[in-house]
Design an enzyme around this catalytic site. Structure first.
Site, PDB file in Angstrom:
ATOM      1  N   CYS A  89      25.424  35.896  13.838  1.00  0.00           N
ATOM      2  CA  CYS A  89      24.999  37.261  13.938  1.00  0.00           C
ATOM      3  C   CYS A  89      24.579  37.699  14.889  1.00  0.00           C
ATOM      4  CB  CYS A  89      25.513  37.941  13.362  1.00  0.00           C
ATOM      5  SG  CYS A  89      26.423  39.528  12.823  1.00  0.00           S
ATOM      6  N   HIS A 130      30.261  36.283  10.078  1.00  0.00           N
ATOM      7  CA  HIS A 130      29.160  35.628   9.155  1.00  0.00           C
ATOM      8  C   HIS A 130      30.335  34.139   7.829  1.00  0.00           C
ATOM      9  CE1 HIS A 130      26.579  38.743   8.607  1.00  0.00           C
ATOM     10  NE2 HIS A 130      27.685  38.882   9.880  1.00  0.00           N
ATOM     11  N   GLU A 185      28.895  32.939   5.649  1.00  0.00           N
ATOM     12  CA  GLU A 185      28.635  32.609   4.129  1.00  0.00           C
ATOM     13  C   GLU A 185      29.854  33.704   3.259  1.00  0.00           C
ATOM     14  OE1 GLU A 185      28.152  36.437   4.893  1.00  0.00           O
ATOM     15  OE2 GLU A 185      27.354  35.076   5.824  1.00  0.00           O
TER      16      GLU A 185
END
Length: 380
Positions: free
Chosen positions: A264, A354, A356
């Protein structure tokens, strides 16, 4: 400015956009006033992770899903120590939360943390307006903060723009801390906190990585004092054009050829370190259902996004940089925005989204394994 008031569902509220359009509804969460950049998120779930994501600092988030709050608020899913959004906009708040982990309702948590929101408005019309006109400054007003619309509009228009805003230092940790490896320790990573989400070091810890989370103001000496096998640059809010300090630090890491991974905001920092520019998107990518193609494999992933800026790099060629050849590794299939970069002559890569996935799909989890492979290769 906020004031807590029970029974806010009966308190009138108004959302005022900087171009003069207004939406009237009811207070949701705290009563008072708040300002920020109005943006929309297309996620159908994961509102708790969204609200506690530091990348949403100074943004008023519009939920495009029609009903919000069904699963309440729990004590496990926060991505940071607090809610970071400056305001929240929903159409139909759940009357009663229902989830075995819920400890309280969403509106109770918004009120507890002083987050001003609005409900009962046409979020479809608002989202379409933002898509056509672009993300813009806005304010939510309720209770004693209500005033003639002309006065409210003037207050909104007096707020700073997101372009040119330097926000990453205000959301980052002030003190370094360590997230230990789960199981046997295999590697040490220095993670630069530009607005890091809690799940990110956890994903690395699952792979045997001891993560030293460092403040955004960390120097190269701070990074190499932990003897890292790799360096990670996190997500974060604001305009990457203001992040000269992180760019200088990343440049130092690239000069030492340490394995590097950025997500990001970290992707934008890598872009700048390689000599590319950045620019503000019209309305950005926010949600957990964005299609991205990994151009190194041809695979299409459904991914979680939260960004309003992007890297300006050529999609159709390999670029020569002072750190060797670089190419765009990932691209958004909706609008051809650069979603990833990689160096071909040293171990460094980044993505704009992202991996995660908190909340969101797990299609991109392999990127943490790719980072591990870079560190294994460097060690060998």
């Amino acid at each position: 400015m906020t004031t807590s008031t029970r029974g806010t569902a009966r308190v009138p509220a108004v959302l005022v956009l900087e171009d003069g359009r207004t939406f009237r509804g009811r207070a949701y969460g705290a009563v008072g006033e708040t300002f920020g950049e109005a943006v929309f998120s297309t996620g159908m779930t994961g509102y708790q992770e969204t609200l506690t994501d530091p990348s949403y600092d100074r943004q008023i988030v519009v939920a495009t899903a029609p009903q919000i709050g069904n699963t309440g608020w729990n004590d496990e899913d926060d991505e940071s120590a607090r809610i970071w959004v400056s305001g929240y906009v929903v159409r139909d708040p759940a009357r009663v939360p229902s989830n075995w982990r819920a400890k309280r309702s969403l509106d109770d948590e918004l009120e507890r943390q002083g987050v001003v929101g609005i409900s009962g408005i046409d979020t479809r019309a608002l989202t379409r307006h933002l898509r056509e006109r672009g993300s813009m400054r806005a304010g939510i007003f309720s209770g004693e903060a209500l005033a003639p619309e002309a006065d409210l509009l003037a207050r909104v228009q007096a707020q700073p723009q997101m372009k040119g805003a330097s926000l990453y230092e205000e959301v980052a940790t002030k003190e370094a801390y360590v997230v230990p490896a789960l199981g046997e320790k295999r590697f040490t990573v220095a993670a630069i906190d530009l607005g890091i989400k809690g799940m990110t070091p956890h994903r690395m810890a699952e792979r045997g990585i001891e993560v030293h989370v460092l403040p955004a103001t960390a120097t190269a000496d701070d990074v190499y004092a932990v003897d890292p096998d790799g360096v990670f640059f996190s997500n974060g809010p604001g305009d990457p054009a203001t992040a000269d300090g992180p760019v200088a630090l990343m440049t130092a890491v690239l000069e030492r050829r340490t394995p590097l991974f950025g997500i990001c905001f970290g992707n934008q920092i890598l872009g700048r370190a390689l000599g590319f520019g950045t620019y503000k998107l019209k309305y950005g990518h926010r949600g957990i259902n964005q299609p991205v193609q990994d151009r190194t494999t041809g695979k299409v992933e459904v991914t979680a996004h939260n960004h309003g800026f992007a890297v300006d790099a050529p999609l159709d060629k390999v670029s020569e940089t002072k750190f060797g050849r670089a190419e765009v590794s990932h691209v958004c299939l909706n609008d051809n925005v650069v979603e990833g970069l990689q160096l071909l002559d040293q171990p460094a890569f980044s993505v704009q989204y992202h991996p995660e996935a908190a909340a969101g799909p797990h299609d991109a989890a392999y990127l943490f394994d790719r980072f591990v492979s870079l560190m294994e290769g460097q060690r060998a």
